[in-house]
Design an enzyme around this catalytic site. Structure first.
Site, PDB file in Angstrom:
ATOM      1  N   GLU A 147       0.815  -1.233   0.000  1.00 29.73           N
ATOM      2  CA  GLU A 147       0.000   0.000   0.000  1.00 29.73           C
ATOM      3  C   GLU A 147       0.842   1.275   0.000  1.00 29.73           C
ATOM      4  O   GLU A 147       0.633   2.157   0.835  1.00 29.73           O
ATOM      5  CB  GLU A 147      -0.971  -0.017   1.184  1.00 29.73           C
ATOM      6  CG  GLU A 147      -1.876  -1.244   1.181  1.00 29.73           C
ATOM      7  CD  GLU A 147      -2.886  -1.270   2.328  1.00 29.73           C
ATOM      8  OE1 GLU A 147      -2.810  -0.416   3.234  1.00 29.73           O
ATOM      9  OE2 GLU A 147      -3.770  -2.154   2.297  1.00 29.73           O
ATOM     10  N   ASN A 188       2.476  -5.005  -3.215  1.00 29.97           N
ATOM     11  CA  ASN A 188       1.075  -5.375  -3.014  1.00 29.97           C
ATOM     12  C   ASN A 188       0.260  -4.106  -2.773  1.00 29.97           C
ATOM     13  O   ASN A 188       0.712  -3.191  -2.081  1.00 29.97           O
ATOM     14  CB  ASN A 188       1.003  -6.291  -1.771  1.00 29.97           C
ATOM     15  CG  ASN A 188      -0.297  -7.026  -1.588  1.00 29.97           C
ATOM     16  OD1 ASN A 188      -0.775  -7.682  -2.500  1.00 29.97           O
ATOM     17  ND2 ASN A 188      -0.886  -6.933  -0.395  1.00 29.97           N
ATOM     18  N   HIS A 224      -9.976  -6.319  -2.597  1.00 32.52           N
ATOM     19  CA  HIS A 224     -11.093  -6.196  -1.649  1.00 32.52           C
ATOM     20  C   HIS A 224     -12.206  -5.503  -2.423  1.00 32.52           C
ATOM     21  O   HIS A 224     -12.163  -4.287  -2.638  1.00 32.52           O
ATOM     22  CB  HIS A 224     -10.676  -5.379  -0.424  1.00 32.52           C
ATOM     23  CG  HIS A 224      -9.644  -6.078   0.409  1.00 32.52           C
ATOM     24  ND1 HIS A 224      -9.923  -7.237   1.113  1.00 32.52           N
ATOM     25  CD2 HIS A 224      -8.342  -5.805   0.654  1.00 32.52           C
ATOM     26  CE1 HIS A 224      -8.828  -7.638   1.751  1.00 32.52           C
ATOM     27  NE2 HIS A 224      -7.855  -6.796   1.491  1.00 32.52           N
ATOM     28  N   GLU A 251      -5.809 -10.914  -1.629  1.00 35.37           N
ATOM     29  CA  GLU A 251      -6.666 -10.741  -0.436  1.00 35.37           C
ATOM     30  C   GLU A 251      -8.138 -10.687  -0.830  1.00 35.37           C
ATOM     31  O   GLU A 251      -8.912  -9.894  -0.295  1.00 35.37           O
ATOM     32  CB  GLU A 251      -6.282  -9.451   0.315  1.00 35.37           C
ATOM     33  CG  GLU A 251      -4.828  -9.390   0.727  1.00 35.37           C
ATOM     34  CD  GLU A 251      -4.445  -8.139   1.524  1.00 35.37           C
ATOM     35  OE1 GLU A 251      -5.340  -7.452   2.047  1.00 35.37           O
ATOM     36  OE2 GLU A 251      -3.224  -7.860   1.617  1.00 35.37           O
ATOM     37  N   ASP A 253     -11.902 -10.593  -1.328  1.00 38.42           N
ATOM     38  CA  ASP A 253     -13.223 -10.747  -0.731  1.00 38.42           C
ATOM     39  C   ASP A 253     -14.172  -9.835  -1.503  1.00 38.42           C
ATOM     40  O   ASP A 253     -13.739  -8.878  -2.143  1.00 38.42           O
ATOM     41  CB  ASP A 253     -13.256 -10.498   0.795  1.00 38.42           C
ATOM     42  CG  ASP A 253     -12.559  -9.234   1.270  1.00 38.42           C
ATOM     43  OD1 ASP A 253     -12.438  -8.267   0.491  1.00 38.42           O
ATOM     44  OD2 ASP A 253     -12.142  -9.199   2.455  1.00 38.42           O
TER      45      ASP A 253
HETATM   46  C1  XIL Z   1      -6.491  -6.679   8.040  1.00 36.08           C
HETATM   47  C2  XIL Z   1      -6.807  -7.890   8.912  1.00 36.08           C
HETATM   48  O1  XIL Z   1      -7.674  -8.730   8.200  1.00 36.08           O
HETATM   49  C3  XIL Z   1      -7.444  -7.449  10.206  1.00 36.08           C
HETATM   50  O2  XIL Z   1      -7.588  -8.556  11.092  1.00 36.08           O
HETATM   51  C4  XIL Z   1      -6.601  -6.368  10.872  1.00 36.08           C
HETATM   52  O3  XIL Z   1      -7.279  -5.883  12.016  1.00 36.08           O
HETATM   53  C5  XIL Z   1      -6.336  -5.222   9.919  1.00 36.08           C
HETATM   54  O4  XIL Z   1      -5.721  -5.737   8.732  1.00 36.08           O
HETATM   55  N1  XIL Z   1      -4.986  -4.835   3.515  1.00 36.08           N
HETATM   56  C6  XIL Z   1      -3.989  -5.650   3.997  1.00 36.08           C
HETATM   57  C7  XIL Z   1      -4.279  -6.592   5.122  1.00 36.08           C
HETATM   58  O5  XIL Z   1      -2.893  -5.693   3.403  1.00 36.08           O
HETATM   59  O6  XIL Z   1      -3.156  -6.805   5.933  1.00 36.08           O
HETATM   60  C8  XIL Z   1      -5.443  -6.109   5.951  1.00 36.08           C
HETATM   61  O7  XIL Z   1      -5.740  -7.116   6.918  1.00 36.08           O
HETATM   62  C9  XIL Z   1      -6.628  -5.795   5.085  1.00 36.08           C
HETATM   63  C10 XIL Z   1      -6.303  -4.704   4.105  1.00 36.08           C
END
Ligand code: XIL
Length: 330
Positions: A147, A188, A224, A251, A253
């Site tokens: 990020e 990432n 996401h 990641e 979802d």
């Molecule tokens: C999130 C986790 O799922 C949570 O449990 C935590 O509280 C915060 O982080 N981007 C990322 C991940 O790269 O590491 C994040 O994970 C979600 C967004």
């Protein structure tokens, strides 16, 4: 010899059929992987860990390898939960995506308080050498930086960028390559799923890193996503792959705006199929990781309170239509 051959021929279709019925089995048959995020706490639930053992070939530590978990105070490292995750993976034949070495979030305040570029450089190098060094040879891919961009394509004003400029990224990748030469090293980020300034900036950065000879091998697209907004994924993933690097959906979802209805769950099935098949159809896309198993454990509940149910299993660990969609997309 003839007898052995007959046995092998009889066994082969059975083995294939069995594997093709799971997410990772089907992905492996296409030369890819299918993974999930988890950690020690979630692994202690057998409903959760049994699904991971059966369906997934790769695990990502949801929190246990982040800076606040691994080096909460300077040069004092704690690896308890990360060790649990890696040993689960090794015992059960899963690969691990390391997540993450340098990130502005879940960063202890002692790091953000640093004001000297020289100090920050050695702190980063020590963190990376120690963390990536501990799991050397056991990590399939590391999210080296996470990020680094704002939505408008400018660099995020983290302590790393403020003190070191873009060079912090070079420093991080070089330190990671030295610590674990066999891991694929990724950048990432999120919101790379549609066209715009952010993905443009990331692709431009990758070009500069490549021209400076920085050891970078892959781009992770977090993905996401929001229900019904997945149409851009394939074209953007292809643009990322066109850099020449490998790409991964890291990641995934797909959150549903409340309230959840049967029609929305059916849309989610289609959306998962669309996103997963984008990776399946792109040679340089190596695999997909979903960000958790059960809806009940997803970060979405607390982070996006007006959304729900973003994963493949429901609150009671029953497969959702989304599972069928993901499987169909492989
Ligand atoms: C999130 C986790 O799922 C949570 O449990 C935590 O509280 C915060 O982080 N981007 C990322 C991940 O790269 O590491 C994040 O994970 C979600 C967004």
């Amino acid at each position: 010899m003839k007898y052995i051959l007959t046995l092998a021929l009889l066994a082969a279709p059975f083995v294939t059929a069995q594997h093709a019925s799971t997410l990772d089995g089907k992905a492996k048959a296409k030369g890819k992987y299918f993974g999930t995020a988890t950690d020690a706490g979630l692994l202690s639930s057998s409903s959760n860990s049994n699904i991971i053992k059966t369906e997934f070939g790769q695990v990502s530590p949801e929190n246990s390898m982040k800076w606040d978990a691994t080096e909460p105070s300077q040069n004092s490292f704690s690896f308890g939960n990360a060790d649990t995750l890696v040993s689960f993976a090794q015992t059960n034949g899963k690969t691990v995506r390391g997540h993450t070495l340098v990130w502005h979030s879940q960063l202890p305040s002692w790091v953000s308080a640093i004001t000297s570029a020289t100090t920050l450089t050695s702190v980063m190098q020590n963190h990376i050498a120690t963390l990536a060094g501990r799991f050397k040879g056991k990590i399939y891919a590391w999210d080296v930086v996470n990020e680094v961009f704002e939505e408008n394509g400018t660099f995020r004003n983290s302590v790393f960028y403020k003190l070191l400029g873009e060079q912090f990224i070079d420093i991080a990748f070089k330190a990671a390559a030295a610590a674990d030469p066999s891991a694929k090293l990724c950048i990432n980020d999120y919101n790379l799923d549609g066209p715009g300034s952010k993905i443009d900036a990331l692709i431009a950065l990758v070009g500069r890193l490549q021209s400076r000879g920085v050891p970078i091998h892959c781009i992770g697209s977090q993905s996401h996503l929001i229900l019904g907004q997945v149409g851009g994924v394939k074209a953007q993933l292809q643009r990322l792959a066109d850099t020449g690097l490998d790409v991964m959906i890291t990641e995934l979802d797909i959150r549903i705006p409340l309230s959840v209805t049967t029609a929305k769950l059916a849309q989610q099935q289609t959306d998962f199929q669309t996103v997963v098949s984008a990776c399946t159809s792109i040679t340089k896309c190596l695999g997909v990781t979903v960000w958790g198993v059960s809806d009940k454990d997803s970060w979405v509940d607390s982070t996006f309170p007006t959304y729900d149910s973003p994963l493949l299993w429901d609150d009671n660990f029953a497969k959702k239509p989304a599972y069928t969609g993901a499987l169909a997309g492989i």
